[in-house]
Design an enzyme around this catalytic site. Structure first.
Site, PDB file in Angstrom:
ATOM      1  N   LYS A 260      -0.451  -1.182  11.415  1.00 57.87           N
ATOM      2  CA  LYS A 260      -1.922  -1.364   9.988  1.00 57.87           C
ATOM      3  C   LYS A 260      -2.238  -2.662  10.451  1.00 57.87           C
ATOM      4  O   LYS A 260      -1.712  -3.431  10.216  1.00 57.87           O
ATOM      5  CB  LYS A 260      -1.263  -1.031   8.779  1.00 57.87           C
ATOM      6  CG  LYS A 260      -2.071  -1.329   7.664  1.00 57.87           C
ATOM      7  CD  LYS A 260      -1.707  -0.676   6.427  1.00 57.87           C
ATOM      8  CE  LYS A 260      -2.402  -1.352   5.664  1.00 57.87           C
ATOM      9  NZ  LYS A 260      -1.641  -0.329   3.916  1.00 57.87           N
ATOM     10  N   ASP A 265      -6.870  -5.811   1.610  1.00 56.07           N
ATOM     11  CA  ASP A 265      -6.916  -5.371   1.359  1.00 56.07           C
ATOM     12  C   ASP A 265      -7.086  -5.696  -0.299  1.00 56.07           C
ATOM     13  O   ASP A 265      -6.191  -5.372  -0.948  1.00 56.07           O
ATOM     14  CB  ASP A 265      -5.504  -4.113   1.345  1.00 56.07           C
ATOM     15  CG  ASP A 265      -5.356  -2.777   0.459  1.00 56.07           C
ATOM     16  OD1 ASP A 265      -6.751  -2.575   0.391  1.00 56.07           O
ATOM     17  OD2 ASP A 265      -4.052  -2.362   0.185  1.00 56.07           O
ATOM     18  N   LYS A 272      -7.747  -2.813  -7.132  1.00 60.17           N
ATOM     19  CA  LYS A 272      -6.682  -3.436  -7.106  1.00 60.17           C
ATOM     20  C   LYS A 272      -6.733  -4.178  -8.417  1.00 60.17           C
ATOM     21  O   LYS A 272      -7.626  -4.727  -8.215  1.00 60.17           O
ATOM     22  CB  LYS A 272      -5.291  -4.287  -5.942  1.00 60.17           C
ATOM     23  CG  LYS A 272      -5.281  -3.200  -5.257  1.00 60.17           C
ATOM     24  CD  LYS A 272      -4.255  -4.531  -4.354  1.00 60.17           C
ATOM     25  CE  LYS A 272      -3.664  -3.150  -2.621  1.00 60.17           C
ATOM     26  NZ  LYS A 272      -2.576  -2.482  -3.185  1.00 60.17           N
ATOM     27  N   ASP A 283      -1.888  -7.477   5.283  1.00 55.74           N
ATOM     28  CA  ASP A 283      -1.551  -6.293   5.259  1.00 55.74           C
ATOM     29  C   ASP A 283      -1.773  -5.633   6.948  1.00 55.74           C
ATOM     30  O   ASP A 283      -1.976  -4.709   6.609  1.00 55.74           O
ATOM     31  CB  ASP A 283      -2.948  -5.238   4.621  1.00 55.74           C
ATOM     32  CG  ASP A 283      -2.484  -3.985   3.671  1.00 55.74           C
ATOM     33  OD1 ASP A 283      -1.060  -3.544   3.792  1.00 55.74           O
ATOM     34  OD2 ASP A 283      -3.476  -3.176   3.404  1.00 55.74           O
ATOM     35  N   ASP A 342      -7.296   2.445  -2.377  1.00 54.29           N
ATOM     36  CA  ASP A 342      -6.360   1.831  -1.504  1.00 54.29           C
ATOM     37  C   ASP A 342      -5.328   2.000  -1.044  1.00 54.29           C
ATOM     38  O   ASP A 342      -4.441   1.767  -0.679  1.00 54.29           O
ATOM     39  CB  ASP A 342      -5.529   2.021  -3.098  1.00 54.29           C
ATOM     40  CG  ASP A 342      -5.238   0.178  -3.110  1.00 54.29           C
ATOM     41  OD1 ASP A 342      -5.249  -0.459  -2.062  1.00 54.29           O
ATOM     42  OD2 ASP A 342      -4.448  -0.384  -3.960  1.00 54.29           O
ATOM     43  N   GLU A 344      -5.646   2.867   2.045  1.00 51.17           N
ATOM     44  CA  GLU A 344      -6.665   3.015   3.768  1.00 51.17           C
ATOM     45  C   GLU A 344      -5.510   3.371   4.617  1.00 51.17           C
ATOM     46  O   GLU A 344      -5.966   3.219   5.595  1.00 51.17           O
ATOM     47  CB  GLU A 344      -6.824   1.685   2.974  1.00 51.17           C
ATOM     48  CG  GLU A 344      -7.223   0.545   3.676  1.00 51.17           C
ATOM     49  CD  GLU A 344      -5.250  -0.357   2.410  1.00 51.17           C
ATOM     50  OE1 GLU A 344      -5.504   0.746   1.673  1.00 51.17           O
ATOM     51  OE2 GLU A 344      -4.875  -0.766   3.223  1.00 51.17           O
ATOM     52  N   ARG A 346      -2.790   4.680   5.806  1.00 52.91           N
ATOM     53  CA  ARG A 346      -2.736   5.761   6.285  1.00 52.91           C
ATOM     54  C   ARG A 346      -4.004   6.410   6.832  1.00 52.91           C
ATOM     55  O   ARG A 346      -4.101   7.406   7.762  1.00 52.91           O
ATOM     56  CB  ARG A 346      -2.306   6.595   5.521  1.00 52.91           C
ATOM     57  CG  ARG A 346      -2.796   6.853   4.053  1.00 52.91           C
ATOM     58  CD  ARG A 346      -2.545   7.988   2.860  1.00 52.91           C
ATOM     59  NE  ARG A 346      -1.814   6.971   2.141  1.00 52.91           N
ATOM     60  CZ  ARG A 346      -0.505   6.905   1.198  1.00 52.91           C
ATOM     61  NH1 ARG A 346      -0.489   8.476   0.600  1.00 52.91           N
ATOM     62  NH2 ARG A 346      -0.125   6.075   0.284  1.00 52.91           N
TER      63      ARG A 346
HETATM   64  N1  BES Z   1      -1.455  -2.246   0.971  1.00 51.66           N
HETATM   65  C1  BES Z   1      -0.987  -1.453  -0.131  1.00 51.66           C
HETATM   66  C2  BES Z   1       1.265  -1.597  -0.112  1.00 51.66           C
HETATM   67  C3  BES Z   1       1.320  -3.090  -1.040  1.00 51.66           C
HETATM   68  C4  BES Z   1       1.680  -3.070  -2.031  1.00 51.66           C
HETATM   69  C5  BES Z   1       1.862  -3.276   0.282  1.00 51.66           C
HETATM   70  C6  BES Z   1       2.477  -4.080  -2.205  1.00 51.66           C
HETATM   71  C7  BES Z   1       2.650  -4.633  -0.281  1.00 51.66           C
HETATM   72  C8  BES Z   1       3.098  -5.022  -1.778  1.00 51.66           C
HETATM   73  C9  BES Z   1      -1.540  -0.126   0.415  1.00 51.66           C
HETATM   74  O1  BES Z   1      -2.299  -0.356   1.123  1.00 51.66           O
HETATM   75  C10 BES Z   1      -1.369   0.373  -1.322  1.00 51.66           C
HETATM   76  O2  BES Z   1      -3.034  -0.161  -1.480  1.00 51.66           O
HETATM   77  N2  BES Z   1      -0.632   1.179  -1.483  1.00 51.66           N
HETATM   78  C11 BES Z   1      -1.114   2.294  -2.257  1.00 51.66           C
HETATM   79  C12 BES Z   1      -1.052   3.696  -2.375  1.00 51.66           C
HETATM   80  C13 BES Z   1      -0.818   4.782  -3.342  1.00 51.66           C
HETATM   81  C14 BES Z   1      -2.620   4.234  -3.789  1.00 51.66           C
HETATM   82  C15 BES Z   1      -0.722   6.174  -2.449  1.00 51.66           C
HETATM   83  C16 BES Z   1      -0.002   1.816  -2.871  1.00 51.66           C
HETATM   84  O3  BES Z   1       1.357   1.685  -2.697  1.00 51.66           O
HETATM   85  O4  BES Z   1      -0.075   1.725  -4.557  1.00 51.66           O
HETATM   86 ZN    ZN Z   2      -2.847  -1.384   1.809  1.00 54.31          ZN
HETATM   87 MN    MN Z   3      -4.396   0.004   0.158  1.00 56.34          MN
END
Ligand code: BES
Ligand code: ZN
Ligand code: MN
Length: 494
Positions: A260, A265, A272, A283, A342, A344, A346
């Site tokens: 990734k 992000d 966020k 990220d 968010d 993104e 996947r």
């Molecule tokens: N990059 C984030 C995941 C992340 C969160 C990495 C905290 C490191 C620390 C990812 O893109 C994300 O935002 N995931 C969301 C998914 C959800 C919207 C289904 C998440 O984990 O909240």
């Molecule tokens: Zn992310």
């Molecule tokens: Mn995200």
């Protein structure tokens, strides 16, 4: 940090600091006893009085007052003798190097690797601990409040030691550590898509790896609409980085690594919270780990074929941004309803995983800082592992145990698929609040076809908020040592 092997008696070796392993329960080995005697019984007293009981990762620096040529002894706690492992040595070396940071000492010598049973595994662990523990990212510091730490380390062996094998171990370990530090540097940098691609090109040229970077028009021609959707909210165009290393016969099916590469992000329209958002520059840690692994494999000349795919984009809420309610057609043809911008990671990964099929991978492994849910489940102690092939999972698990970059499996049972069903498209891009790491894994699984595949969620392990013995706080470079260990196994298995 530079390393050399030197063959000398520790009692007559001249250095600024000599790193010595100490156990909690048994310090009867001849080198330790001889050192103790040379400094007038001072070490024995420290133990007897429990001033320094040798607990893991505890470090004491003491002057030798001219009693031996080593100016200082750096005592490193290794815990109980019976429980000594590679990881203890790795951590001990890291803790000692960190303790020496901020002193005036620039060079040190270690005999940590001779503790307990000794051997080349301990040597490797000592080099890793020191090389990784001594890391700092100071590129943007204009007022230097840090002396930069140890620059040169000597690994001491007794005079008659046959050192050819040890020299090979040190040289190879240094190469792998260089790749880990390359990843840490990349992850520590402010987010920028073009920068990531440029570093991929530079690194490849240096290590004899083929690198091609697809720009927006070629990404469009490939139909990578999911990657394009994520990139639409930013002024920075996406990139698709393709790295190829051929270390085995041209007919040998490659291991394909996908990482990734979200260089920042913000969450996009599903923005966020502001607190800690700056950390989301990490990220792209999965993408950087893929680049670092190819770098290490090439540096070691591993007899394997490897492909690295890094979809790279920035997730911002610009005027053109993709939004909840949109339906996106991925490169595979499957349609995705966006319910959360968010989610993104996947999106960009699903196009890369589909692209990977053209290589007919012997194994397909992706690394991604994918979900906060994985951090909730495993904290920063282990990466989440999911996959569709028992043998591949087993191989990754055993590589993880060996190198100390732990993984823990989460199940991908059929029932979890329910979470990702959409009313209007083939899939939606986010499940609910439950089983977030698994539903993300399930989403990816829908794009790997019949490939043997493992997904590693490194959201918790790519960045440390506090110092760890060989992971000073900040980017960890997780993934490189794990995958190199795995690939060594692949090479051996042939
Ligand atoms: N990059 C984030 C995941 C992340 C969160 C990495 C905290 C490191 C620390 C990812 O893109 C994300 O935002 N995931 C969301 C998914 C959800 C919207 C289904 C998440 O984990 O909240
Ligand atoms: Zn992310
Ligand atoms: Mn995200």
């Amino acid at each position: 940090m530079k390393f050399s092997i030197t063959l000398e008696d520790p009692l007559s070796h001249t250095c600024q600091a000599l790193m010595v392993g100490c156990f909690e329960d048994d310090n009867s080995d001849p080198i330790f006893m001889a050192l103790d005697q040379a400094v007038g019984g001072c070490l024995g007293l420290l133990f007897k009085e429990r001033d320094f009981p040798g607990k893991p990762n505890k470090v004491r620096i003491m002057h030798t007052l001219g009693k031996i040529p080593a100016e200082r002894l750096v005592l490193v706690g290794l815990g109980k003798k019976r429980e000594l492992t590679d990881e203890r040595i790795r951590q001990g070396a890291g803790a000692a190097i960190q303790a020496l940071r901020g002193t005036s000492i620039k060079g040190c010598t270690t005999i940590l690797h001779l503790a307990g049973k000794g051997g080349n595994e301990f040597l490797q662990a000592a080099v890793e601990g020191a090389a990784l523990g001594g890391y700092g990212f100071s590129q943007y510091k204009t007022k230097n409040d840090d002396n930069g730490g140890i620059e040169k380390a000597w690994l001491l062996y007794p005079p008659a030691y046959a050192m050819e094998m040890a020299e090979k171990v040190v040289a190879e370990t240094q190469k792998v550590c260089e790749a880990v530090l390359f990843v840490r540097d990349l992850v520590s940098q402010p987010g920028n898509v073009a920068f990531l691609a440029k570093k991929g090109l530079e690194m490849s040229a240096r290590f004899g790896i083929t690198c091609r970077v697809l720009e927006r028009d070629e990404i469009e021609q490939n139909g990578m609409e999911a990657l394009l959707a994520v990139a639409r909210g930013s002024r920075q165009p996406p990139r698709f980085i393709i790295l190829e290393y051929t270390g085995a016969g041209a007919k040998e099916r490659p291991t394909v690594l996908v990482g990734k590469g979200i260089t920042f992000d913000s969450g996009g329209i599903s923005l966020k919270p502001r607190e800690g958002m700056e950390k989301m520059k990490d990220d792209m840690a999965g993408g950087a780990a893929v680049m670092g692994t190819l770098m290490a494999a090439a540096a070691l000349n591993l007899p394997v074929n490897l492909v690295g795919l890094v979809p790279a984009a920035e997730n911002l809420p610009g005027g053109g941004a993709y939004k909840p309610g949109d339906v996106v057609k991925s490169m595979s043809g499957q349609t995705i309803e966006i319910v959360n911008t968010d989610a993104e990671g996947r999106m960009i990964l699903c196009d890369a995983l589909h692209y990977a099929k053209r290589y007919r991978p012997a194994a397909l492994i992706d690394l991604a800082t994918l979900t906060g849910a994985c951090v909730v489940a495993l904290g920063n102690v282990a990466s989440g592992m999911m996959g569709n092939d028992e043998g591949l999972k087993r191989a990754i698990r055993s590589a993880a145990e060996k190198c100390g970059e732990r993984v823990w499996e989460l199940p991908l049972w059929e029932e979890y698929g329910e979470l990702m069903k959409s009313d209007i498209a083939d899939l939606k891009n986010a499940g609910g609040a439950e089983a977030g790491a698994i539903s993300a894994g399930w989403f990816l699984k829908s794009f790997v076809g019949k490939s043997r595949w493992v997904h590693l969620d490194i959201a918790g392990t790519a960045w440390m908020d506090k110092d760890r013995p060989y992971q000073p706080k900040g980017a960890t470079g997780v993934g490189v040592r794990l995958l190199v260990e795995y690939l060594k196994g692949v090479a051996k298995g042939r």
